[in-house]
Design an enzyme around this catalytic site. Structure first.
Site, short mmCIF file in Angstrom:
data_model
loop_
_atom_site.label_atom_id
_atom_site.label_comp_id
_atom_site.label_asym_id
_atom_site.label_seq_id
_atom_site.Cartn_x
_atom_site.Cartn_y
_atom_site.Cartn_z
N GLU A 1 3.46 3.21 -19.13
CA GLU A 1 3.37 1.75 -19.14
C GLU A 1 4.13 1.18 -20.34
OE1 GLU A 1 -0.55 -0.59 -18.58
OE2 GLU A 1 -0.25 -0.50 -20.75
N LYS B 1 -0.86 5.04 -20.60
CA LYS B 1 -1.08 3.62 -20.85
C LYS B 1 -0.87 3.31 -22.33
CE LYS B 1 -2.35 1.39 -17.83
NZ LYS B 1 -3.65 1.20 -17.18
N ASP C 1 4.29 -3.85 -17.34
CA ASP C 1 2.99 -4.52 -17.39
C ASP C 1 3.12 -6.00 -17.71
OD1 ASP C 1 0.14 -4.56 -17.30
OD2 ASP C 1 0.10 -4.55 -19.48
N LYS D 1 -8.99 0.51 -8.93
CA LYS D 1 -10.04 -0.52 -9.00
C LYS D 1 -10.73 -0.60 -7.64
CE LYS D 1 -7.66 -3.09 -12.63
NZ LYS D 1 -6.99 -4.34 -13.02
N ARG E 1 -25.92 -2.32 11.21
CA ARG E 1 -25.48 -2.84 9.92
C ARG E 1 -24.54 -1.88 9.20
NH1 ARG E 1 -23.31 -6.52 8.42
NH2 ARG E 1 -24.81 -7.65 9.72
#
Length: 292
Positions: A208, A178, A230, A146, A111
């Site tokens: 950004e 950002k 963005d 992510k 597994r």
């Protein structure tokens, strides 16, 4: 046959320390304190098994070194022959590995080996699908942060196996300013000036922007190395490319999917990043068939 030590993608490094730690963590989770009690009570200790790791679907393979390390961790004398390497495009039904050794070890490692190959091959396959849509353009498709906690190095490696490229690995290897950084720092120019004054000469700065006016402001400062565009539509991306005229690298982000990637690539941006490569990749169908 391919030597087991040559299973890594030839152009994508993955530390053996990362492989060993990931395998140890996964086996600790699965075997717990008592081990594989099913195999212990049903399989004689001297039983041997022959197994084949099979791709049940077509796609791009990643994670074979982790499968090998899994079985080797449980039985160092296991004999493994490889028929493919990471980054290889395979058809459904292709044998990837043959494993011969103590049956208990083969069953106990099944597994964990399948989980790693299935997860990473799924990412590599999805990435390859994205990359295919960028053919004939200069654009590179990149992953993001992510990722599954604890599996970032593996998942970013799988993206490279699929022909994609990596964005930053963490908060510590590049400056990515950002919208919230801009808001707290007091604007585009102040945040760029502060960043440029404090970073080392080898560290890149990306910022950004949401609008062409912000892009113009960034270009006027001359302080950024790259600009993340963005959630801009195709028409706006084309305008951004014309406005930048090669002065900074441009990255499209937000709304980057399999259905939009070709149009985004055609705008002339240098990069497109998609979190879907790692957070939404379907598991690759792979199985272990036992022939005692």
């Amino acid at each position: 046959m391919i030597p087991a030590g040559s299973l890594l993608h030839p152009d994508a490094f993955l530390s053996p320390l990362v492989i060993d730690e990931a395998v140890r963590r996964a086996l600790d989770e699965d075997l717990g304190r008592a081990g594989d009690v099913t195999s212990l009570v049903t399989i004689p200790p001297d039983a041997q098994a022959h197994a084949v790791l099979v791709a049940r679907q077509a796609g791009v393979i990643a994670g074979l070194p982790l499968a090998v390390a899994t079985f080797k961790a449980l039985a160092p004398d296991v004999v493994i022959h490889a028929h493919a390497h990471d980054g290889a495009a395979v058809a459904a039904g292709i044998n990837l590995l043959t494993i011969s050794g103590p049956a208990r070890a083969v069953l106990s490692g099944e597994r964990t080996a399948l989980n790693y190959v299935g997860r990473l091959s799924g990412i590599a396959t999805l990435t390859a699908n994205y990359v295919r849509h960028t053919a004939g353009t200069k654009m590179r498709i990149c992953c993001t942060r992510k990722t599954t906690p604890g599996l970032r190095a593996l998942e970013k490696y799988a993206v490279r196996c699929g022909g994609g490229f990596n964005h930053r690995f963490g908060l510590d290897d590049a400056v990515l300013i950002k919208d919230n950084h801009i808001a707290v720092a007091g604007g585009v120019r102040p945040v760029l000036e502060r960043a440029r004054a404090r970073i080392g000469h080898l560290v890149k700065i990306e910022i950004e922007v949401d609008t062409l006016d912000q892009l113009r402001e960034v270009l006027d400062t001359g302080l950024a190395d790259a600009v993340l565009l963005d959630n801009m539509d195709i028409a706006t991306l084309k305008q951004a490319v014309a406005m930048a005229n090669g002065r900074v690298a441009l990255e499209a982000s937000g709304g980057v999917t399999e259905s939009t990637i070709a149009a985004i690539a055609a705008t002339g941006v240098d990069y497109a990043s998609s979190g879907a490569l790692t957070h939404s990749a379907p598991n690759f169908d792979v199985a272990l068939d036992i022939d005692v």
